[in-house]
Enzyme design. Sequence first.
Site, PDB file in Angstrom:
ATOM      1  N   ILE A 252     -34.244 -43.229 -12.602  1.00 54.62           N
ATOM      2  CA  ILE A 252     -36.011 -42.456 -12.257  1.00 54.62           C
ATOM      3  C   ILE A 252     -36.633 -43.282 -12.777  1.00 54.62           C
ATOM      4  CG2 ILE A 252     -37.318 -40.716 -11.454  1.00 54.62           C
ATOM      5  CD1 ILE A 252     -34.327 -38.559 -10.963  1.00 54.62           C
TER       6      ILE A 252
ATOM      7  N   ASP B 239     -44.083 -30.517 -11.305  1.00 48.06           N
ATOM      8  CA  ASP B 239     -42.585 -30.722 -10.968  1.00 48.06           C
ATOM      9  C   ASP B 239     -41.628 -29.478 -10.553  1.00 48.06           C
ATOM     10  OD1 ASP B 239     -41.981 -30.865  -7.251  1.00 48.06           O
ATOM     11  OD2 ASP B 239     -39.709 -32.093  -9.037  1.00 48.06           O
TER      12      ASP B 239
ATOM     13  N   GLU C  62     -38.716 -21.674 -14.122  1.00 48.10           N
ATOM     14  CA  GLU C  62     -38.051 -21.573 -12.148  1.00 48.10           C
ATOM     15  C   GLU C  62     -37.703 -20.884 -11.458  1.00 48.10           C
ATOM     16  OE1 GLU C  62     -38.078 -26.615 -12.254  1.00 48.10           O
ATOM     17  OE2 GLU C  62     -36.083 -25.643 -11.065  1.00 48.10           O
TER      18      GLU C  62
ATOM     19  N   ARG D  61     -36.952 -31.637 -16.119  1.00 51.29           N
ATOM     20  CA  ARG D  61     -36.553 -30.593 -16.143  1.00 51.29           C
ATOM     21  C   ARG D  61     -37.298 -29.825 -16.948  1.00 51.29           C
ATOM     22  NH1 ARG D  61     -34.374 -31.341 -12.704  1.00 51.29           N
ATOM     23  NH2 ARG D  61     -31.495 -31.379 -12.459  1.00 51.29           N
TER      24      ARG D  61
ATOM     25  N   PHE E 150     -36.926 -34.626  -5.550  1.00 50.87           N
ATOM     26  CA  PHE E 150     -36.677 -35.518  -4.436  1.00 50.87           C
ATOM     27  C   PHE E 150     -36.228 -35.458  -3.117  1.00 50.87           C
ATOM     28  CE2 PHE E 150     -33.812 -31.744  -2.311  1.00 50.87           C
ATOM     29  CZ  PHE E 150     -34.774 -30.690  -2.894  1.00 50.87           C
TER      30      PHE E 150
ATOM     31  N   HIS F 199     -40.633 -28.381  -7.353  1.00 54.05           N
ATOM     32  CA  HIS F 199     -39.531 -28.759  -7.500  1.00 54.05           C
ATOM     33  C   HIS F 199     -38.898 -29.734  -6.366  1.00 54.05           C
ATOM     34  CE1 HIS F 199     -35.289 -29.180  -9.857  1.00 54.05           C
ATOM     35  NE2 HIS F 199     -35.499 -29.911  -9.713  1.00 54.05           N
ATOM     36  N   GLN F 200     -39.971 -30.362  -5.668  1.00 48.45           N
ATOM     37  CA  GLN F 200     -39.441 -31.115  -4.708  1.00 48.45           C
ATOM     38  C   GLN F 200     -39.723 -32.289  -4.896  1.00 48.45           C
ATOM     39  OE1 GLN F 200     -43.709 -30.246  -2.472  1.00 48.45           O
ATOM     40  NE2 GLN F 200     -43.108 -32.170  -2.260  1.00 48.45           N
TER      41      GLN F 200
HETATM   42  P1  NAI Z   1     -30.331 -40.975 -15.046  1.00 45.22           P
HETATM   43  O1  NAI Z   1     -29.253 -40.313 -16.085  1.00 45.22           O
HETATM   44  O2  NAI Z   1     -30.088 -42.473 -15.246  1.00 45.22           O
HETATM   45  O3  NAI Z   1     -30.642 -41.452 -16.745  1.00 45.22           O
HETATM   46  C1  NAI Z   1     -31.410 -40.353 -17.954  1.00 45.22           C
HETATM   47  C2  NAI Z   1     -32.262 -40.991 -19.005  1.00 45.22           C
HETATM   48  O4  NAI Z   1     -32.798 -40.107 -20.518  1.00 45.22           O
HETATM   49  C3  NAI Z   1     -30.431 -42.053 -19.931  1.00 45.22           C
HETATM   50  O5  NAI Z   1     -31.425 -43.580 -19.376  1.00 45.22           O
HETATM   51  C4  NAI Z   1     -30.357 -41.778 -21.178  1.00 45.22           C
HETATM   52  O6  NAI Z   1     -30.059 -42.136 -21.934  1.00 45.22           O
HETATM   53  C5  NAI Z   1     -32.287 -40.927 -21.043  1.00 45.22           C
HETATM   54  N1  NAI Z   1     -31.983 -39.941 -22.584  1.00 45.22           N
HETATM   55  C6  NAI Z   1     -30.551 -38.938 -22.353  1.00 45.22           C
HETATM   56  N2  NAI Z   1     -31.569 -38.271 -23.744  1.00 45.22           N
HETATM   57  C7  NAI Z   1     -32.508 -39.288 -24.297  1.00 45.22           C
HETATM   58  C8  NAI Z   1     -33.335 -38.391 -25.954  1.00 45.22           C
HETATM   59  N3  NAI Z   1     -32.816 -37.555 -26.175  1.00 45.22           N
HETATM   60  N4  NAI Z   1     -34.378 -39.438 -24.987  1.00 45.22           N
HETATM   61  C9  NAI Z   1     -34.766 -40.275 -24.463  1.00 45.22           C
HETATM   62  N5  NAI Z   1     -34.361 -40.307 -23.219  1.00 45.22           N
HETATM   63  C10 NAI Z   1     -33.419 -39.831 -23.566  1.00 45.22           C
HETATM   64  O7  NAI Z   1     -31.063 -39.928 -14.894  1.00 45.22           O
HETATM   65  P2  NAI Z   1     -32.326 -39.893 -13.598  1.00 45.22           P
HETATM   66  O8  NAI Z   1     -31.355 -39.945 -12.212  1.00 45.22           O
HETATM   67  O9  NAI Z   1     -33.017 -41.155 -14.000  1.00 45.22           O
HETATM   68  O10 NAI Z   1     -32.749 -38.606 -13.701  1.00 45.22           O
HETATM   69  C11 NAI Z   1     -32.906 -38.382 -15.079  1.00 45.22           C
HETATM   70  C12 NAI Z   1     -33.612 -36.992 -14.652  1.00 45.22           C
HETATM   71  O11 NAI Z   1     -34.551 -36.399 -14.127  1.00 45.22           O
HETATM   72  C13 NAI Z   1     -32.524 -35.600 -14.792  1.00 45.22           C
HETATM   73  O12 NAI Z   1     -31.720 -35.495 -15.633  1.00 45.22           O
HETATM   74  C14 NAI Z   1     -32.728 -34.742 -13.547  1.00 45.22           C
HETATM   75  O13 NAI Z   1     -32.974 -33.618 -14.863  1.00 45.22           O
HETATM   76  C15 NAI Z   1     -34.347 -35.225 -13.358  1.00 45.22           C
HETATM   77  N6  NAI Z   1     -34.041 -35.239 -11.793  1.00 45.22           N
HETATM   78  C16 NAI Z   1     -35.262 -34.674 -11.094  1.00 45.22           C
HETATM   79  C17 NAI Z   1     -35.630 -34.533 -10.017  1.00 45.22           C
HETATM   80  C18 NAI Z   1     -36.336 -33.754  -8.906  1.00 45.22           C
HETATM   81  O14 NAI Z   1     -36.857 -33.266  -7.680  1.00 45.22           O
HETATM   82  N7  NAI Z   1     -38.116 -32.897  -9.973  1.00 45.22           N
HETATM   83  C19 NAI Z   1     -34.250 -35.056  -8.901  1.00 45.22           C
HETATM   84  C20 NAI Z   1     -33.565 -35.772  -9.745  1.00 45.22           C
HETATM   85  C21 NAI Z   1     -33.354 -35.457 -11.403  1.00 45.22           C
END
Ligand code: NAI
Length: 329
Positions: free
Chosen positions: A154, A257, A262, A233, A297, A294-295
């Site tokens: 993301i 979001d 929540e 989150r 996605f 939380h929309q």
């Molecule tokens: P991803 O796993 O592809 O990327 C997460 C990145 O965060 C990775 O590059 C990881 O190395 C990094 N990371 C981990 N610990 C860290 C730290 N302490 N400091 C800095 N970076 C760190 O995950 P993706 O798909 O990009 O999703 C990210 C987050 O988005 C998810 O964990 C989820 O909580 C949230 N999310 C929210 C949605 C929504 O509808 N609002 C929908 C989908 C995901």
Amino acid sequence: MKVAVFSAKKYDREGFNQWADSSLQFTYIESRLSSDSAKLAAGSHAVCVFVNDELNAAVLQQLSEMGIEMVALRCAGFNNVDLDAAKALGIRVARVPAYSPEAVAEHTIGMMLCLNRKLHKAYNRVRDDNFALDGLLGFNLFGKTVGLIGTGRIGLATARILHGFGCRLLCHDIVQNPLIAELGGRYVPLAELYAQSNVISLHCPLTPDTKHLINHYSIGSMQDGVMLINTSRGALIDSKAVIAGLKQRKIGYLGLDVYEQEADLFFENLSEQVIDDDVFKRLLTFPNVLITGHQAFFTREALQEICQVTSDNLLAFASNTATGNELAN
Ligand code: NAI
């Protein structure tokens, strides 16, 4: 295979009807999964859960005692699952790792533009035949510095859009993504990202290391009037510290979001109820705060992917094969 779907909404039912394998038998349960509602899964082989369902050790134990052997998350984040407990109980867990990074990235950018150009106010004004521009002054995103914390799927999708806008990208991650350099982005320590960014957007997961990453101390080291966006989150942010930052005019714009508490609010229509979360209600009083429930996605494309991948995960569990989406085996 019988699957109990918790936190089920109309769109989950419609999505699974349309896109899931017809051999899966879904039972839709509106309640969130918790120790109180876990018994509703009786007779199922698997549970299918979402972001605010509780899968702590006690709930997993209850599920295990009822013969549940699989948990299919219909989301990417898994901070709500005690994976060690699942493993110890022999419960297999899988998620949908990347249903649409672009959906979340586009919502993130939407929040930035809405806050900056005050579209939420403009919409109401024009409906009231008020065409005055006072109070609607924004700034160009072109040339601004945006700090991205987390450059996974993301974060990278967000970086691509911001690169197109002509922003300077400062990034922070525990693992560097080589594609960021192609967008002109640079990895910097958090202190430098906080000090230099006009806009800060959070895209890292919630872990013990990232809980309340945004706190009194980090807010104090940001630029005056910074824009802060969280589509990741809720607990990445200490909400009370953010309220203090808004009152001190340190935070100039806040887009959320997600929200730490929540689970008691989002995904339900509470418009006829009294909400007793004073922190949330205080956040809503600021003119420069935009909250969505939380929309990020929630696009057609993402929903289709969620339903198809969840279905594949469940079928793989049933046939004892792997999809690569497993978190605990
Ligand atoms: P991803 O796993 O592809 O990327 C997460 C990145 O965060 C990775 O590059 C990881 O190395 C990094 N990371 C981990 N610990 C860290 C730290 N302490 N400091 C800095 N970076 C760190 O995950 P993706 O798909 O990009 O999703 C990210 C987050 O988005 C998810 O964990 C989820 O909580 C949230 N999310 C929210 C949605 C929504 O509808 N609002 C929908 C989908 C995901």
